[in-house]
Design a protein around this motif. Structure first.
Motif, PDB file in Angstrom:
ATOM      1  N   LEU A  70       0.803  -1.227   0.000  1.00 25.67           N
ATOM      2  CA  LEU A  70       0.000   0.000   0.000  1.00 25.67           C
ATOM      3  C   LEU A  70       0.833   1.272   0.000  1.00 25.67           C
ATOM      4  N   VAL A  71       1.946   1.264   0.750  1.00 27.12           N
ATOM      5  CA  VAL A  71       2.686   2.520   0.951  1.00 27.12           C
ATOM      6  C   VAL A  71       4.200   2.343   0.882  1.00 27.12           C
ATOM      7  N   ASN A  72       4.897   3.454   0.684  1.00 27.09           N
ATOM      8  CA  ASN A  72       6.352   3.504   0.840  1.00 27.09           C
ATOM      9  C   ASN A  72       6.685   3.988   2.244  1.00 27.09           C
ATOM     10  N   LEU A  73       7.924   3.710   2.669  1.00 21.81           N
ATOM     11  CA  LEU A  73       8.352   4.162   3.996  1.00 21.81           C
ATOM     12  C   LEU A  73       9.508   5.157   3.878  1.00 21.81           C
ATOM     13  N   VAL A  74       9.365   6.312   4.528  1.00 26.15           N
ATOM     14  CA  VAL A  74      10.463   7.282   4.576  1.00 26.15           C
ATOM     15  C   VAL A  74      10.808   7.566   6.031  1.00 26.15           C
ATOM     16  N   ILE A  75      12.082   7.366   6.358  1.00 25.29           N
ATOM     17  CA  ILE A  75      12.538   7.581   7.725  1.00 25.29           C
ATOM     18  C   ILE A  75      13.608   8.659   7.739  1.00 25.29           C
ATOM     19  N   VAL A  76      13.464   9.645   8.627  1.00 26.22           N
ATOM     20  CA  VAL A  76      14.529  10.631   8.810  1.00 26.22           C
ATOM     21  C   VAL A  76      15.117  10.439  10.202  1.00 26.22           C
ATOM     22  N   GLY A  77      16.420  10.199  10.258  1.00 23.77           N
ATOM     23  CA  GLY A  77      17.038  10.082  11.582  1.00 23.77           C
ATOM     24  C   GLY A  77      18.465   9.593  11.510  1.00 23.77           C
ATOM     25  N   GLY A  78      19.312  10.094  12.399  1.00 25.26           N
ATOM     26  CA  GLY A  78      20.697   9.634  12.530  1.00 25.26           C
ATOM     27  C   GLY A  78      21.501   9.858  11.271  1.00 25.26           C
ATOM     28  N   PHE A  79      22.498   9.005  11.105  1.00 25.68           N
ATOM     29  CA  PHE A  79      23.230   8.990   9.841  1.00 25.68           C
ATOM     30  C   PHE A  79      23.708   7.576   9.617  1.00 25.68           C
ATOM     31  N   PHE A  80      24.491   7.325   8.573  1.00 21.64           N
ATOM     32  CA  PHE A  80      24.630   5.938   8.124  1.00 21.64           C
ATOM     33  C   PHE A  80      25.885   5.210   8.568  1.00 21.64           C
ATOM     34  N   ASP A  81      26.914   5.975   8.961  1.00 24.11           N
ATOM     35  CA  ASP A  81      28.168   5.325   9.297  1.00 24.11           C
ATOM     36  C   ASP A  81      28.332   5.251  10.817  1.00 24.11           C
ATOM     37  N   PRO A  82      28.173   4.032  11.392  1.00 19.97           N
ATOM     38  CA  PRO A  82      28.200   3.923  12.849  1.00 19.97           C
ATOM     39  C   PRO A  82      29.530   4.368  13.446  1.00 19.97           C
ATOM     40  N   SER A  83      30.611   4.253  12.668  1.00 27.31           N
ATOM     41  CA  SER A  83      31.910   4.593  13.254  1.00 27.31           C
ATOM     42  C   SER A  83      32.043   6.097  13.491  1.00 27.31           C
ATOM     43  N   LYS A  84      31.111   6.858  12.926  1.00 30.28           N
ATOM     44  CA  LYS A  84      31.193   8.309  13.103  1.00 30.28           C
ATOM     45  C   LYS A  84      30.432   8.806  14.319  1.00 30.28           C
ATOM     46  N   SER A  85      29.674   7.901  14.950  1.00 31.19           N
ATOM     47  CA  SER A  85      28.895   8.341  16.107  1.00 31.19           C
ATOM     48  C   SER A  85      29.647   8.025  17.375  1.00 31.19           C
ATOM     49  N   LYS A  86      29.454   8.854  18.412  1.00 32.90           N
ATOM     50  CA  LYS A  86      30.028   8.480  19.689  1.00 32.90           C
ATOM     51  C   LYS A  86      28.935   8.232  20.715  1.00 32.90           C
ATOM     52  N   ASP A  87      27.702   8.239  20.252  1.00 33.87           N
ATOM     53  CA  ASP A  87      26.591   7.995  21.152  1.00 33.87           C
ATOM     54  C   ASP A  87      26.287   6.492  21.139  1.00 33.87           C
ATOM     55  N   ARG A  88      26.405   5.885  22.348  1.00 35.51           N
ATOM     56  CA  ARG A  88      26.265   4.430  22.474  1.00 35.51           C
ATOM     57  C   ARG A  88      25.036   3.871  21.763  1.00 35.51           C
ATOM     58  N   GLU A  89      23.888   4.494  22.068  1.00 36.88           N
ATOM     59  CA  GLU A  89      22.637   3.945  21.533  1.00 36.88           C
ATOM     60  C   GLU A  89      22.536   4.160  20.038  1.00 36.88           C
ATOM     61  N   GLU A  90      22.979   5.325  19.609  1.00 33.87           N
ATOM     62  CA  GLU A  90      22.862   5.652  18.200  1.00 33.87           C
ATOM     63  C   GLU A  90      23.635   4.640  17.353  1.00 33.87           C
ATOM     64  N   ILE A  91      24.822   4.270  17.815  1.00 32.95           N
ATOM     65  CA  ILE A  91      25.648   3.332  17.056  1.00 32.95           C
ATOM     66  C   ILE A  91      24.898   2.022  16.825  1.00 32.95           C
ATOM     67  N   SER A  92      24.283   1.513  17.898  1.00 31.14           N
ATOM     68  CA  SER A  92      23.620   0.212  17.729  1.00 31.14           C
ATOM     69  C   SER A  92      22.367   0.339  16.863  1.00 31.14           C
ATOM     70  N   GLU A  93      21.707   1.480  16.936  1.00 30.55           N
ATOM     71  CA  GLU A  93      20.523   1.665  16.094  1.00 30.55           C
ATOM     72  C   GLU A  93      20.894   1.799  14.607  1.00 30.55           C
ATOM     73  N   ILE A  94      22.006   2.468  14.334  1.00 30.71           N
ATOM     74  CA  ILE A  94      22.442   2.603  12.938  1.00 30.71           C
ATOM     75  C   ILE A  94      22.678   1.216  12.344  1.00 30.71           C
ATOM     76  N   LYS A  95      23.405   0.395  13.112  1.00 31.76           N
ATOM     77  CA  LYS A  95      23.712  -0.953  12.606  1.00 31.76           C
ATOM     78  C   LYS A  95      22.415  -1.730  12.372  1.00 31.76           C
ATOM     79  N   LYS A  96      21.505  -1.596  13.316  1.00 34.88           N
ATOM     80  CA  LYS A  96      20.256  -2.347  13.216  1.00 34.88           C
ATOM     81  C   LYS A  96      19.452  -1.936  11.983  1.00 34.88           C
ATOM     82  N   MET A  97      19.428  -0.647  11.688  1.00 35.34           N
ATOM     83  CA  MET A  97      18.703  -0.179  10.500  1.00 35.34           C
ATOM     84  C   MET A  97      19.260  -0.854   9.248  1.00 35.34           C
ATOM     85  N   HIS A  98      20.581  -0.853   9.123  1.00 41.20           N
ATOM     86  CA  HIS A  98      21.195  -1.478   7.948  1.00 41.20           C
ATOM     87  C   HIS A  98      20.790  -2.955   7.858  1.00 41.20           C
ATOM     88  N   GLU A  99      20.828  -3.636   9.005  1.00 40.46           N
ATOM     89  CA  GLU A  99      20.497  -5.063   8.997  1.00 40.46           C
ATOM     90  C   GLU A  99      19.059  -5.312   8.549  1.00 40.46           C
TER      91      GLU A  99
END
Ligand code: UDP
Ligand code: LCN
Length: 820
Positions: free
Chosen positions: A606-635
Motif C-alpha cells: 500500500l505505501v512507501n516508507l520514509v525515515i529521517v534520523g541519525g546517519f549511516f556510518d556507525p563509526s562516526k557516532s560516539k553515542d552508544r545507543e545511536e551506534i547500535s541503532e544505525i547498525k540495526k537499520m542497515h540489517e
C-alpha cells in the motif's frame, strides 16, 4: 467486607476485600502462591504474575472465572509484586495516583495492608538485605514538610494546580478585611529595578486600599475610556497608586475592580484575573545546559532534539505575551529572556561556541553560553547528558554572576529544563530567592525498567544515582512544575506517570525515598507546548507553501542513488508515503517501525516508507545507543529486502524545509507514524498534525493524550507491531475506497491542535502561573524555608559526593561527534 459485585467500591480498600476473594478461590490461589514463591526472592511484573498463574490454572475458563471478580481487579491493577518467601507483597494501583500495598502469606493466604515504606523495604530485601534491615538507612521524606500546604484530592484536578491555589487564596483572604494584609504587603513589594509599582506606603492596609480604590473608580468613571494613564498619573500618585494598573482609564478601572471584588469578598475568578494583570514578570532566565543548543544545524545531534525546539518556540511566545501585557499594564519596560546553555569550544561547525546570540523572531531575547569549567580548565567537547553533573555547580555560579550583570539586577522567574537545567535553576533560584519553575522533557527514571532498585547495575553507564537525586531535589525546590500532559504527572490506567514514579522509590545502599513528590501537590500544572505555526502550517495553505524547497525535497525523497544524505529508494512513486522522523535513539523505535513494515506485506503493497534520523556510518557516532541503532537499520533493510520501498534520510536540521517535507508527504496522501516505545510529549506528532498530515502515534506517553484515537488520528502499540502495522494498513485501504477518509483525519487533527496545542495558550498559562506562584511563595515562606534547608543538606552531603563518581574526560580521549 463482602465481594458481591465484580468491581471494588472506592470506599473499600484492596486489603479489605482481598481475604474474602482469596478464600473463594482458595484451592487455585494456594497453588498459585506456591508457584510465585517457588523461585525465591524476586520482583514480578503483572505479565509474569499472569503467566505463572496460567501454568497453575491451565483451564482457560477456570482462569477467567477466578479473575472475574475482585481478584481480577487486584491482579490487573497490580504494578509489581515482590516475592520474599513465604510472603508476596503487591503494589496495587487502582487508578492514577492511588496506590495500595498488601502482603500475602503464601502458606495460609493471610493478608496484611502495609505502608509504602514497608513495601520499599520488602523490595530492598531482594537486592540488599543488610540495607533493608538497617534501622538507620537514609530515608528521604519531603512530605514531612508539607503538613501546612493543602493538597488536591481528586484525580481529575491533578495538573490544574493554579486553579486550586487561587481557590485557596480565596478562602485564606475571606472573612475579614484584615485577612487581605498579606496581599497588600505583596502589592507593596512590587517594583521594577527599584521603581515602585501598583501601590506605595500610603495604602499599606486593606482598609486604606479599599477606600482609595473606591475614590479612584469614581474618578475613572468620569474619564473617556481610552484616556492614557499618564493623564491621571499625578493624581493617582497622590492617592497612593503607582504605575502598573493599566494603559488606559478603562483597563485601570477593570484591574481596580478585580481588586475591589477580591477585597470585598474574594472569588477565584477575580483572584486569577487580578494576578494575571499584576506587573511581576519582566525578565526570565531559562536553563538548558546540555546538548548542542543552537538555532541552526543542531537538531538530530546526540541529546539535541525537541527540548531545543520547545525552548526556542517558548521564548518567542512568552516574549510576545510579555510585550502585550507590559503594554497593557501601561509600562514601557522591555522584557528580557535569557536562555542559558553551555558554551562548547569544539562546536563542530555549529554556533555553540558563541557567547551571545540573539534569538530569531524575538526583539529582546538571547542565548547566553557559558563554558563548563573544571580544575583542568574549560571543557572543550560535547558531553552526554548522562555525564553532565560534575559541571553544573560551577556553571551555575558563573551564570549567576553574568546574569546579574546583564540584567543589572535579579531576574523575576527562573525556569529549568530537564535534570541538569532544573538543578541549575534550583541552585540559582535558591541563592537569589526567586520564583522557580521546572520542566522535565523526560524524567529518565520511567524509561528504564527497575532503574531505581537496580541503580547499581546502571550507574557506571547512566549515573542514575545523580540524576534521580537531582530530579528529586529540583521537583521539591520548585515553586511550580510545568508538565506537558496529564500522563506525565499521573500516567494512564495501565502505566504510572513520570512524577508518580517519584512518589516513593528506593535505591538500596543510597537512600529510600519514602515521599519524593505527591501527584496531588498543587505545584503541578499542565501547559502543553505547540508547534511554530509559521513553520508547521497546513498543506492546503497554498500561498505560503515553500515551493523553493520542492526540487531539493524531490531529490531527497525520490532520486535513485545513495549518497551522504539518503540511502534506499522508492521504486513506485504513486504510493502514499508513511513518514517518521526522530533522533536515532532506542526509545524512538525507528528500527521497530522499519521491522513492522518489513514484515507486513499488505502495508508494503500500500505505501512507501520514509525515515529521517541519525546517519549511516556507525563509526562516526560516539553515542552508544545511536551506534547500535544505525547498525540495526542497515540489517533490517537487508533482512527484509527493503531497497525500492524505503528511503532512509539522515537527520535534517532545517526546520523550514522539514515543515515542507511534512506537507509534501501530505500531498502524497500519506501519514506520519511515531512508533516510540515511550514518548514524553512528542513534538513531531503535533508538527505533523499542524501540517494536516494524518498521524499514528505511540500509545505510550504524551501522544496518547494529544490524539483522540480514531477521531483526530490513531494510537499504535509499540509493543505490538503486528496490530500496529495492520492498523496503518487498514487506514490506507479505507482511503483507497473513500478519499474522504484521509481528509477527515487530516481535518480532525488540525481541529484538535487549534483547540488544545498552541503556543499562545501555553504562554498565557505560563505567565499566569509565574504570577500566582510568586504570591504562593510569599504566603508559604516558613515551610518553604524549612524544605530548602533540608534540600541544601541533601545536596551537600549526598549529591556532591555522588558527582565525584563521574569521570571528567580528558580532551584527547574524546573525539568530537561527527555531524550528520
Ligand atoms: N527533528 C529534526 N530533525 C531530525 C529529527 C528531529 O528537525 O532529524 C526535530 C523534530 O522536528 C522535532 C524535534 O526535533 O521538532 C524532536 O522533538 P520530539 O519531541 O519529537 O523528540 P525529542 O527529540 O525531544 O525526544
Ligand atoms: C523531549 C522529549 O523526549 C519529547 O518527548 C518532548 O516532546 C520534547 O522534549 C519537548 O518537550
Amino acid at each position: 467486607a463482602s465481594s458481591s459485585g465484580p468491581t471494588l467500591k472506592r470506599s473499600e480498600s484492596m486489603a479489605d476485600n482481598m481475604p474474602e476473594a482469596l478464600k473463594q478461590s482458595r484451592y487455585h490461589m494456594k497453588r498459585c502462591f506456591s508457584k510465585y514463591v517457588e523461585k525465591g526472592r524476586r520482583i514480578m511484573k503483572l505479565q509474569q504474575l499472569l503467566d505463572e498463574m496460567e501454568t497453575v490454572i491451565d483451564d482457560k475458563n477456570e482462569r477467567s472465572r477466578v479473575l472475574e471478580g475482585v481478584l481480577g481487579d487486584i491482579w490487573y491493577s497490580t504494578q509489581e509484586a515482590v516475592v520474599n518467601p513465604p510472603f508476596v507483597a503487591f503494589a496495587i494501583r487502582p487508578s492514577p495516583g492511588f496506590w495500595e500495598f498488601v502482603k500475602v502469606n503464601s502458606v495460609g493466604l493471610a493478608v496484611d495492608a502495609i505502608t509504602s515504606t514497608d513495601y520499599l523495604k520488602f523490595k530492598e530485601m531482594v537486592f540488599d538485605e543488610n540495607w533493608a534491615k538497617d534501622e538507620h538507612a537514609l530515608e528521604l521524606d519531603f512530605g514531612a514538610f508539607d503538613f501546612s500546604i493543602p493538597h488536591l484530592s481528586l484525580s481529575s484536578s491533578i495538573g490544574n494546580g493554579v486553579n486550586f491555589v487561587s481557590k485557596f487564596f480565596t478562602s485564606k483572604l475571606s472573612g475579614r478585611l484584615e485577612n487581605a494584609q498579606p496581599l497588600v504587603d505583596y502589592l507593596l513589594s512590587l517594583n521594577h529595578q527599584g521603581e515602585k509599582l501598583m501601590i506605595n506606603e500610603a495604602l499599606n492596609t486593606p482598609a486604606k486600599l479599599q477606600m482609595a480604590l473606591i475614590v479612584a473608580e469614581v474618578y475613572l468613571s468620569g474619564l473617556p475610556k481610552d484616556t492614557p494613564y499618564q493623564d491621571f498619573e499625578l493624581s493617582f500618585k497622590e492617592w497612593g497608586f503607582e504605575k502598573g494598573w493599566g494603559d488606559t482609564a478603562e483597563r485601570v478601572k477593570e484591574t481596580m475592580r478585580s481588586l475591589s471584588e477580591v477585597l470585598q469578598a474574594p472569588d477565584p475568578y477575580n483572584m486569577e484575573k487580578l494576578f494575571s494583570r499584576l506587573p511581576t514578570i519582566f525578565s526570565v532566565v531559562i536553563f538548558s545546559p546540555h546538548g548542542y543548543f543552537g538555532q541552526a544545524d543542531v537538531l538530530g545531534l546526540p541529546d539535541t532534539g525537541g527540548q531545543v525546539v520547545y525552548i526556542l518556540d517558548q521564548v518567542k511566545a512568552v516574549e510576545e505575551e510579555l510585550l502585550l501585557r507590559i503594554k497593557q499594564q501601561g509600562l514601557s519596560f522591555k522584557p528580557q529572556i535569557f536562555v542559558v546553555t553551555r558554551l562548547i569550544p569544539d562546536a563542530c561547525g555549529t554556533k555553540c561556541n558563541q557567547e551571545l546570540e540573539a534569538i530569531n523572531g524575538t526583539k529582546h531575547s538571547h542565548i547566553i553560553r557559558v563554558p563548563f569549567r573544571t580544575e583542568k580548565g574549560i571543557l572543550r567537547q560535547w558531553v552526554s547528558r548522562f555525564d553532565i553533573y560534575p559541571y553544573i555547580e560551577r556553571f551555575t555560579q558563573d551564570v549567576t554572576v553574568k546574569i546579574l550583570d546583564l540584567l543589572e539586577g535579579k531576574p523575576d522567574l527562573i525556569i529549568g529544563n530537564y535534570t541538569d537545567g532544573n538543578l541549575a535553576a534550583t541552585l540559582m533560584a535558591s541563592k537569589l530567592g526567586i520564583t522557580q519553575a521546572t520542566i522535565a522533557h523526560a524524567l529518565e527514571k520511567t524509561k528504564y525498567e527497575d532503574s531505581d532498585i537496580k541503580w547499581k547495575e546502571f550507574d557506571g553507564k547512566y549515573h542514575f544515582s545523580c540524576q534521580f537525586m537531582a530530579d528529586t531535589i529540583s521537583m521539591n525546590a520548585a515553586d511550580f512544575v510545568i508538565a506537558s500532559t496529564f500522563q506525565e504527572i499521573a500516567g494512564s490506567k495501565e502505566r504510572p506517570g513520570q512524577y508518580e514514579s517519584h512518589v516513593a522509590f528506593t535505591m538500596p545502599g543510597l537512600c529510600r525515598v519514602v515521599s519524593g513528590i505527591s501527584v496531588f501537590d498543587p505545584k503541578l500544572n499542565i501547559a502543553a507546548p505547540g508547534a511554530d505555526q509559521s513553520v508547521y502550517f497546513p498543506y492546503t495553505d497554498k500561498q505560503n507553501r515553500l515551493t523553493k524547497f520542492h526540487p531539493a525535497i524531490e531529490e531527497l525523497l525520490y532520486s535513485k542513488e545513495d549518497n551522504q544524505e539518503h540511502i534506499g529508494y522508492l521504486a513506485d512513486r504513486k504510493k502514499p508515503i508513511i513518514f517518521s522522523m526522530a533522533r536515532l535513539d532506542v526509545v524512538k523505535n525507528l528500527t521497530g517501525l522499519t521491522e513492522w513494515y518489513g514484515k507486513n506485506k499488505r502495508l508494503k503493497n500500500l505505501v512507501n516508507l520514509v525515515i529521517v534520523g541519525g546517519f549511516f556510518d556507525p563509526s562516526k557516532s560516539k553515542d552508544r545507543e545511536e551506534i547500535s541503532e544505525i547498525k540495526k537499520m542497515h540489517e533490517l533493510i537487508e533482512k527484509y529486502q527493503l531497497k525500492g520501498q524505503i528511503r532512509w534520510i539522515a537527520a535534517q536540521t532545517d526546520r523550514h524545509r522539514n515543515g515542507e517535507v511534512y506537507r509534501v508527504i501530505a500531498d502524497t496522501r500519506g501519514a506520519f507514524v511515531q512508533p516510540a516505545l515511550y514518548e514524553a510529549f512528542g513534538l513531531t506528532v503535533i508538527e505533523a498534525m499542524n501540517c494536516g498530515l494524518p498521524t499514528f502515534a505511540t500509545n505510550q506517553g504524551g501522544p496518547a493524550e494529544i490524539i483522540v484515537d480514531g477521531v483526530s488520528g490513531f494510537h499504535i502499540d509499540p509493543n505490538n507491531g503486528e496490530d500496529s502495522s495492520n492498523k496503518i494498513a487498514d487506514f490506507f485501504e479505507n482511503c483507497k475506497v473513500d478519499a474522504g477518509y484521509w481528509h477527515k483525519f487530516s481535518t480532525e487533527g488540525l481541529k484538535r491542535i487549534y483547540e488544545c496545542y498552541t503556543w499562545k495558550i501555553y504562554a498565557n498559562k505560563l505567565l499566569n502561573m509565574g504570577k500566582i506562584y510568586s504570591f504562593w511563595r510569599h504566603l508559604n515562606k516558613e515551610p518553604k524555608r524549612a524544605k530548602q534547608r533540608y534540600i541544601q543538606m541533601l545536596y551537600n552531603l549526598q549529591f556532591r559526593r555522588l558527582v565525584t563518581n563521574i569521570p571528567i574526560p580528558s580532551e584527547e580521549a574524546q573525539p568530537p561527534p561527527s555531524k550528520p
